[in-house]
Design a protein around this motif. Structure first.
Motif, PDB file in Angstrom:
ATOM      1  N   LYS A  24       0.857  -1.094   0.052  1.00  0.00           N
ATOM      2  CA  LYS A  24      -0.178  -0.040  -0.016  1.00  0.00           C
ATOM      3  C   LYS A  24       0.795   1.446  -0.142  1.00  0.00           C
ATOM      4  O   LYS A  24       0.339   2.220  -0.061  1.00  0.00           O
ATOM      5  CB  LYS A  24      -1.056   0.033   1.182  1.00  0.00           C
ATOM      6  N   PRO A  79      -7.185   4.105   0.560  1.00  0.00           N
ATOM      7  CA  PRO A  79      -7.528   3.590  -0.659  1.00  0.00           C
ATOM      8  C   PRO A  79      -6.800   4.421  -1.626  1.00  0.00           C
ATOM      9  O   PRO A  79      -6.321   5.346  -1.362  1.00  0.00           O
ATOM     10  CB  PRO A  79      -9.060   4.025  -0.774  1.00  0.00           C
ATOM     11  N   THR A  83      -1.357  -1.458  -4.068  1.00  0.00           N
ATOM     12  CA  THR A  83      -1.969  -2.335  -4.733  1.00  0.00           C
ATOM     13  C   THR A  83      -3.779  -2.579  -3.917  1.00  0.00           C
ATOM     14  O   THR A  83      -3.486  -2.418  -2.848  1.00  0.00           O
ATOM     15  CB  THR A  83      -1.399  -3.766  -4.238  1.00  0.00           C
ATOM     16  N   GLU A  84      -4.534  -2.563  -4.737  1.00  0.00           N
ATOM     17  CA  GLU A  84      -6.051  -2.635  -4.097  1.00  0.00           C
ATOM     18  C   GLU A  84      -6.041  -3.645  -2.948  1.00  0.00           C
ATOM     19  O   GLU A  84      -6.478  -3.334  -1.883  1.00  0.00           O
ATOM     20  CB  GLU A  84      -7.095  -2.893  -5.083  1.00  0.00           C
ATOM     21  N   SER A  88     -13.042  -3.887  -4.768  1.00  0.00           N
ATOM     22  CA  SER A  88     -14.421  -2.923  -4.361  1.00  0.00           C
ATOM     23  C   SER A  88     -15.687  -3.478  -5.060  1.00  0.00           C
ATOM     24  O   SER A  88     -16.760  -3.120  -4.325  1.00  0.00           O
ATOM     25  CB  SER A  88     -14.227  -1.524  -4.891  1.00  0.00           C
TER      26      SER A  88
END
Length: 214
Positions: A24, A79, A83-84, A88
């Protein structure tokens, strides 16, 4: 205020958080807690983590412990960067939740006691229950047969995108060969998947110990 990350260099749980921080791209200050000298039982640390375990984070005054809770918090609170890791889309997110549950009850449920009851005594030169370890390994192998079927149809454990559910497997899974258990490499699709995620830069930086190269 930079996020504070309390961990122990060889903690598998702390390595999960370290990977997420890197995936992240979250700046952090690493604060080592030496379990060998019982620094985790000091009153200052118990004020943050009443069970005296690692990891713990302090995110501008917000204190949180338990590695999987921390991992999810970091993904959802930061967010739009890195990287996600948690999809979602509602259906993809449900598949992620499913995969995370599978890891907890069909992988970590067997791997964690193998490490605690097999690897740690081996490192300390203490006897351990070989029959118990073999039974755990056999049970894990049966679950990984199902993993192999799942991974024959998709790239990662929750679908075709990397998620936290994949990262959760790395710290414990990487220690199994040290106990002489090679079931991951015995399943072709599991081996392909595990070898791929083992090459993640976030894992390579922390796998040999925290904090790793910043």
């Amino acid at each position: 205020m930079v996020l504070k990350f309390y961990g122990y260099t060889h903690s598998t749980a702390a390595k999960i958080v370290a990977m997420v921080l890197r995936e992240k791209q979250i700046p952090y200050e690493y604060i080592p807690i030496d379990l060998g000298t019982r620094e985790n039982r000091a009153s200052e640390y118990l004020a943050l983590q009443p069970f005296g375990q690692v990891p713990t984070i302090d995110d501008d005054g917000f204190i949180l412990y338990e590695s999987r809770a921390i991992a999810r918090y970091l993904v959802e609170n930061y967010p739009g960067q890195g990287t996600e890791l948690i999809p979602s889309d509602p259906k993809k997110r449900a598949l992620f939740d499913q995969a995370a549950s599978v890891e907890a009850f069909c992988f970590d449920h067997y791997v964690n006691p193998i490490i605690l009851e097999g690897l740690l005594p081996k490192i300390r030169g203490q006897p351990y229950n070989e029959e118990r370890i073999k039974q755990l390994a056999d049970d894990l192998s049966k679950r990984l047969d199902v993993y192999d079927q799942i991974l024959s149809k998709q790239k990662y454990i929750a679908g075709d995108e990397l998620t936290l559910a994949d990262l959760y497997h790395l710290p414990g899974g990487s220690l199994l060969p040290l106990v002489g258990i090679n079931v991951i490499q015995e399943k072709p699709n599991v081996a392909r998947w595990f070898n791929e995620i083992s090459n993640l830069d976030s894992w390579k930086k922390v796998k040999d110990g925290l904090p790793g190269a910043n």
